[in-house]
Write an enzyme that holds these catalytic residues in place. Structure first.
Site, mmCIF file in Angstrom:
data_model
loop_
_atom_site.group_PDB
_atom_site.id
_atom_site.type_symbol
_atom_site.label_atom_id
_atom_site.label_comp_id
_atom_site.label_asym_id
_atom_site.label_seq_id
_atom_site.Cartn_x
_atom_site.Cartn_y
_atom_site.Cartn_z
ATOM 1 N N GLU A 96 60.957 10.531 56.571
ATOM 2 C CA GLU A 96 61.901 9.414 56.528
ATOM 3 C C GLU A 96 63.348 9.884 56.667
ATOM 4 O O GLU A 96 63.693 11.006 56.282
ATOM 5 C CB GLU A 96 61.724 8.627 55.222
ATOM 6 C CG GLU A 96 60.393 7.884 55.224
ATOM 7 C CD GLU A 96 60.172 6.958 54.033
ATOM 8 O OE1 GLU A 96 59.359 6.034 54.164
ATOM 9 O OE2 GLU A 96 60.797 7.155 52.975
ATOM 10 N N CYS A 109 71.095 10.246 56.341
ATOM 11 C CA CYS A 109 70.423 11.070 55.333
ATOM 12 C C CYS A 109 69.124 11.549 55.978
ATOM 13 O O CYS A 109 68.288 10.731 56.363
ATOM 14 C CB CYS A 109 70.157 10.224 54.089
ATOM 15 S SG CYS A 109 69.184 11.097 52.853
ATOM 16 N N CYS A 116 57.424 17.566 49.660
ATOM 17 C CA CYS A 116 58.271 18.514 48.928
ATOM 18 C C CYS A 116 57.412 19.268 47.923
ATOM 19 O O CYS A 116 56.526 18.679 47.303
ATOM 20 C CB CYS A 116 59.391 17.767 48.203
ATOM 21 S SG CYS A 116 60.598 18.879 47.446
ATOM 22 N N CYS A 120 60.341 17.054 41.080
ATOM 23 C CA CYS A 120 61.330 16.349 40.259
ATOM 24 C C CYS A 120 60.720 15.017 39.826
ATOM 25 O O CYS A 120 60.210 14.264 40.671
ATOM 26 C CB CYS A 120 62.613 16.134 41.053
ATOM 27 S SG CYS A 120 63.296 17.662 41.711
ATOM 28 N N CYS A 123 61.725 11.463 41.377
ATOM 29 C CA CYS A 123 61.833 11.330 42.827
ATOM 30 C C CYS A 123 60.475 11.032 43.458
ATOM 31 O O CYS A 123 59.497 11.750 43.209
ATOM 32 C CB CYS A 123 62.406 12.629 43.392
ATOM 33 S SG CYS A 123 62.314 12.730 45.188
ATOM 34 N N GLY A 167 62.293 16.676 50.925
ATOM 35 C CA GLY A 167 62.224 18.132 50.979
ATOM 36 C C GLY A 167 63.405 18.825 50.341
ATOM 37 O O GLY A 167 64.448 18.219 50.079
ATOM 38 N N SER A 199 72.121 19.257 50.244
ATOM 39 C CA SER A 199 71.935 19.013 48.812
ATOM 40 C C SER A 199 70.701 19.750 48.324
ATOM 41 O O SER A 199 69.614 19.607 48.880
ATOM 42 C CB SER A 199 71.773 17.507 48.603
ATOM 43 O OG SER A 199 71.503 17.252 47.251
ATOM 44 N N CYS A 341 68.455 6.697 47.053
ATOM 45 C CA CYS A 341 68.272 8.065 46.589
ATOM 46 C C CYS A 341 67.066 8.177 45.666
ATOM 47 O O CYS A 341 66.942 7.415 44.712
ATOM 48 C CB CYS A 341 69.540 8.443 45.840
ATOM 49 S SG CYS A 341 69.854 10.165 45.869
HETATM 50 S S1 SF4 Z 1 62.948 15.759 47.566
HETATM 51 FE FE1 SF4 Z 1 64.614 16.647 46.323
HETATM 52 S S2 SF4 Z 1 64.683 15.426 44.459
HETATM 53 FE FE2 SF4 Z 1 62.712 14.999 45.479
HETATM 54 S S3 SF4 Z 1 61.234 16.418 44.546
HETATM 55 FE FE3 SF4 Z 1 62.060 17.433 46.366
HETATM 56 S S4 SF4 Z 1 63.808 18.617 45.607
HETATM 57 FE FE4 SF4 Z 1 63.308 17.145 44.005
#
Ligand code: SF4
Length: 350
Positions: A96, A109, A116, A120, A123, A167, A199, A341
């Site tokens: 995305e 973005c 990923c 977290c 997320c 990611g 980021s 986000c």
């Molecule tokens: S995409 Fe970013 S915020 Fe989401 S789990 Fe991965 S590192 Fe963490």
């Protein structure tokens, strides 16, 4: 006859390597330069569109090479004009990317991985499995497609790019840096590095590497707690990359690049929203020149966290400002289409 599977991904080749292939094909090396320009500067996704290349050479290219371009699979427009795209990759994986229009700024973005590996807790992507890293051209294509979308829908080009989609960019270090090299180079999109922000969830070793590589783009750290115990709870990566290790890495990075860092801080109701938390964050901010973006949280189905109340957010920001910390409150965009986000996740992929 070469089958599709044996064809070379043409955008994985440097100009030098492409020129060598052209010589092997009995073609002039300046033709390679023309094709390279079509591939990157003109973001051409098909050999047949390369109008100054002979039909014969285009056929040869088709037989030997492939352009693994990214395509828009689906787009949704939010009430606030944010556009969320799912992109389909050549191997049918979906990722995305979001276009965020705000006054005076058009931001893309983009994703750096399929899924990923970090988990977290707040997320949505963190609940997906990491399938693979994105190649530089797959990141580049997201920017090109969102830029076109921006021009078509809002009559202007992109102004900013954030690597804040799916990611962890620093776990796909080389491809992310290669994509930025292409986005910023004259052979590519010629965008200023200062308009790009990467980021990270905080990989100390790789932050130091950014310093060693003296990168020119901006760095943001998703901090969300300036207290190891709390940060471990929501970001397990903190267990191997404590705040002390991150502060050391960031100081090293700053010494090498002189780039201030942005700390992203989502305020969760009852978790990291009190004055003691703000105090800890203000202390962390003393390590190097920085600014803080306080981000409104967008609850997701998998986690119990909620957005902190308006009063708490204001009091938190005020406390930071009182301590001289440059602080901004960022309202979420695209919430109604799960584009905000922490909300990016391919629903079919879970
Ligand atoms: S995409 Fe970013 S915020 Fe989401 S789990 Fe991965 S590192 Fe963490």
């Amino acid at each position: 006859m070469i089958t599709t599977r044996q064809k070379i991904d043409i955008r994985s080749l440097s100009l030098d390597a492409l020129q060598k292939h052209f010589i092997q094909m009995d073609e002039k090396s300046f033709r390679a330069k023309q094709v390279y320009e079509w591939l990157w500067k003109k973001s051409c996704f098909s050999f047949s569109e390369m109008s100054n290349i002979s039909k014969e050479l285009r056929t040869k290219l088709d037989e030997n090479f492939v352009i693994n371009n990214v395509r828009i699979f689906n787009s949704q427009v939010s009430a606030d004009k944010t556009i969320k795209n799912s992109f389909i990759l050549h191997d049918t994986h979906l990722i995305e990317g979001v276009l965020i229009p705000t006054p005076g700024r058009m931001t893309a973005c983009v994703s750096s991985q399929v899924g990923c590996s970090l988990t977290c807790k707040f997320c949505a992507t963190g609940y997906m499995e990491r399938k693979r890293n994105l190649n530089p051209d797959e990141i580049y294509d997201q920017v090109v497609l969102i830029d076109n979308q921006c021009k078509q829908n809002y009559g202007m080009p992109l102004s900013n790019i954030v690597y804040m989609g799916m990611g962890e960019p620093l776990l796909n270090y080389k491809n992310v840096l290669d994509s930025i090299e292409k986005i910023t180079s004259e052979e590519g999109l010629n965008m200023a590095a200062k308009r790009i922000t990467v980021s990270t969830a905080g990989i100390a070793k790789m932050i130091k590497k950014l310093g060693d590589d003296q990168v020119k783009f901006n760095l943001a750290l998703s901090l969300h707690a300036a207290n190891d115990e709390k940060r471990n709870t929501i970001m397990p990566i903190n267990e191997q990359n404590s705040l002390k290790a991150l502060a050391e890495a960031l100081k090293y990075y700053y010494a090498k690049t002189k780039n201030p860092v942005t700390y992203e801080y989502i305020i969760f109701d009852g978790f990291n929203d009190n004055i003691q938390d703000a105090e800890e964050l203000a202390r962390f901010c003393k390590h190097l020149p920085c600014k803080v973006n306080i981000i409104e949280y967008n609850p997701i189905a998998f986690a119990d966290y909620l957005n902190a109340g308006e009063d708490k957010v204001e009091a938190f920001a005020e406390h930071l400002r009182k301590h001289g910390v440059n602080t901004h409150i960022r309202r979420s965009r695209g919430k109604d289409i799960d584009a905000a986000c922490g909300q990016l996740a391919i629903k079919d992929a879970k």
